[in-house]
Design an enzyme around this catalytic site. Sequence first.
Site, mmCIF file in Angstrom:
data_model
loop_
_atom_site.group_PDB
_atom_site.id
_atom_site.type_symbol
_atom_site.label_atom_id
_atom_site.label_comp_id
_atom_site.label_asym_id
_atom_site.label_seq_id
_atom_site.Cartn_x
_atom_site.Cartn_y
_atom_site.Cartn_z
ATOM 1 N N HIS A 1 0.838 -1.207 0.000
ATOM 2 C CA HIS A 1 0.000 0.000 0.000
ATOM 3 C C HIS A 1 0.871 1.255 0.000
ATOM 4 O O HIS A 1 0.833 2.068 0.930
ATOM 5 C CB HIS A 1 -0.901 -0.009 1.240
ATOM 6 N N ASP B 1 -3.300 7.307 -1.688
ATOM 7 C CA ASP B 1 -4.516 7.049 -2.466
ATOM 8 C C ASP B 1 -4.100 6.494 -3.824
ATOM 9 O O ASP B 1 -2.992 6.762 -4.304
ATOM 10 C CB ASP B 1 -5.325 8.341 -2.640
ATOM 11 N N ASN C 1 -3.858 3.201 -4.657
ATOM 12 C CA ASN C 1 -3.159 1.915 -4.630
ATOM 13 C C ASN C 1 -3.869 0.841 -5.446
ATOM 14 O O ASN C 1 -3.231 0.100 -6.189
ATOM 15 C CB ASN C 1 -3.006 1.441 -3.178
ATOM 16 N N GLY C 2 -5.180 0.749 -5.288
ATOM 17 C CA GLY C 2 -5.923 -0.280 -6.001
ATOM 18 C C GLY C 2 -5.872 -0.092 -7.498
ATOM 19 O O GLY C 2 -5.649 -1.049 -8.255
ATOM 20 N N ARG C 3 -6.076 1.144 -7.945
ATOM 21 C CA ARG C 3 -6.089 1.403 -9.389
ATOM 22 C C ARG C 3 -4.719 1.164 -10.010
ATOM 23 O O ARG C 3 -4.610 0.547 -11.076
ATOM 24 C CB ARG C 3 -6.566 2.836 -9.647
ATOM 25 N N ILE C 4 -3.667 1.624 -9.358
ATOM 26 C CA ILE C 4 -2.318 1.379 -9.877
ATOM 27 C C ILE C 4 -2.009 -0.117 -9.836
ATOM 28 O O ILE C 4 -1.452 -0.688 -10.787
ATOM 29 C CB ILE C 4 -1.275 2.165 -9.078
ATOM 30 N N GLY C 5 -2.360 -0.774 -8.740
ATOM 31 C CA GLY C 5 -2.071 -2.192 -8.601
ATOM 32 C C GLY C 5 -2.747 -3.049 -9.660
ATOM 33 O O GLY C 5 -2.158 -4.018 -10.160
ATOM 34 N N ARG C 6 -3.975 -2.710 -10.007
ATOM 35 C CA ARG C 6 -4.677 -3.475 -11.047
ATOM 36 C C ARG C 6 -4.130 -3.154 -12.439
ATOM 37 O O ARG C 6 -4.037 -4.030 -13.297
ATOM 38 C CB ARG C 6 -6.182 -3.208 -10.958
#
Length: 392
Positions: A218, A222, A224-229
């Site tokens: 993480h 802010d 994290n999810g979008r970059i990670g996917r």
Amino acid sequence: MDPARYVDSVFGRPARQPGSPWSFWHYEPRPIPRSVQMSQSAILAMSEAEAALGRLSGLGYLIREPQTLIGPYLTREALASSRIEGTQASLSDVLQAEIGDADEATADVVEVTRYLSASRQAFSLVETLPITQRLILDVHRTLLSGVRGEEKSPGNFRCSPVWVGSAGATPDNATYVPPPPDQLPALLTDWENYVNTERSVPVLLHGALMHYQFETIHPFLDGNGRIGRLLISLLLKERRRLELPLLYLSNFFETNREAYYEALQGVRERGEIEPWLLLFFEGVRAQSDDAIWRARRLVDLRETYLLRASETRSKLPQLVQAMVANPFVTVQSAQRATGLSAPGARNLVRRAEELGWLRSLGTHGRGGREHWYASDLLEIMEGPLGGDTAAN
């Protein structure tokens, strides 16, 4: 975070640093395991996902001008990934903003369009650069600049603790507390080394572990999810497993949001990697099959339109290509696609309307511009998951 819920496993452990500014319980990830034991079920699921991904990759070589499909697929991915984080927008909203109504777009639509810009930037950068922290920071800056979250250090890793939980949660009652910022450099260095050097790991296992570890670290305040996917698709492109970004995995994660979060948390709390791997492999298989099914329908309709358009001595074929990329049309967008004057573009749009390809939405927005949409194309783009049906 309740440390009693967390075991000490090869993936990490609960920890605290008494006397430090961050003395609360948090999760301390270990370096990514370089080998993982998988059951026969997981191996079979990975094999099926690999086969589906191969079929999707091969589709790009079999269809004419596959680049025209990239727009709809990237938009669906951006929309689904943003929705997972709570953004409320429809595909129609985003597509209409793309043809020139961005000044009228809601904050949610602007967030999705920023994700689109970040995605295009990332796919361009990975053509010549490895997946590094520098690349990620550049893409993160684009993702969060000028939207909600802009105050959360776009383009910088966090320098303060964060935690995941319901509104108003504290570190003590949060569901998950990522590692404190002083641990990020070592963890991100290990993550970067894993991504770029572990070439003996099957690519889908590689992607599943990469994504899990990124979300667990993480690294941002802010996004994290979008970059990670997004990194999943980048890895597949960098490894030459998917030349065109036609796999929108976020749609599967959004549809199975609770299972997605639970699978990631299950690795942290119980050291259970298999449920996450099974979910990840099933997502790749389902979305690859769906992408093939959707692409075939789009291409079939495109070819039908182009055959009819070729019978005319006009720039109707160029308008058809633009409609496939974005089924919403204005006179201005038709001008950009064809190079015609405003009257010429309007006549061309009217011709497509006469053929039943476009329907008017009336006038709205700045200057009362008339909008049209290609209902058959939009139905294919917006339709429910179709890969399972197509594969049977």
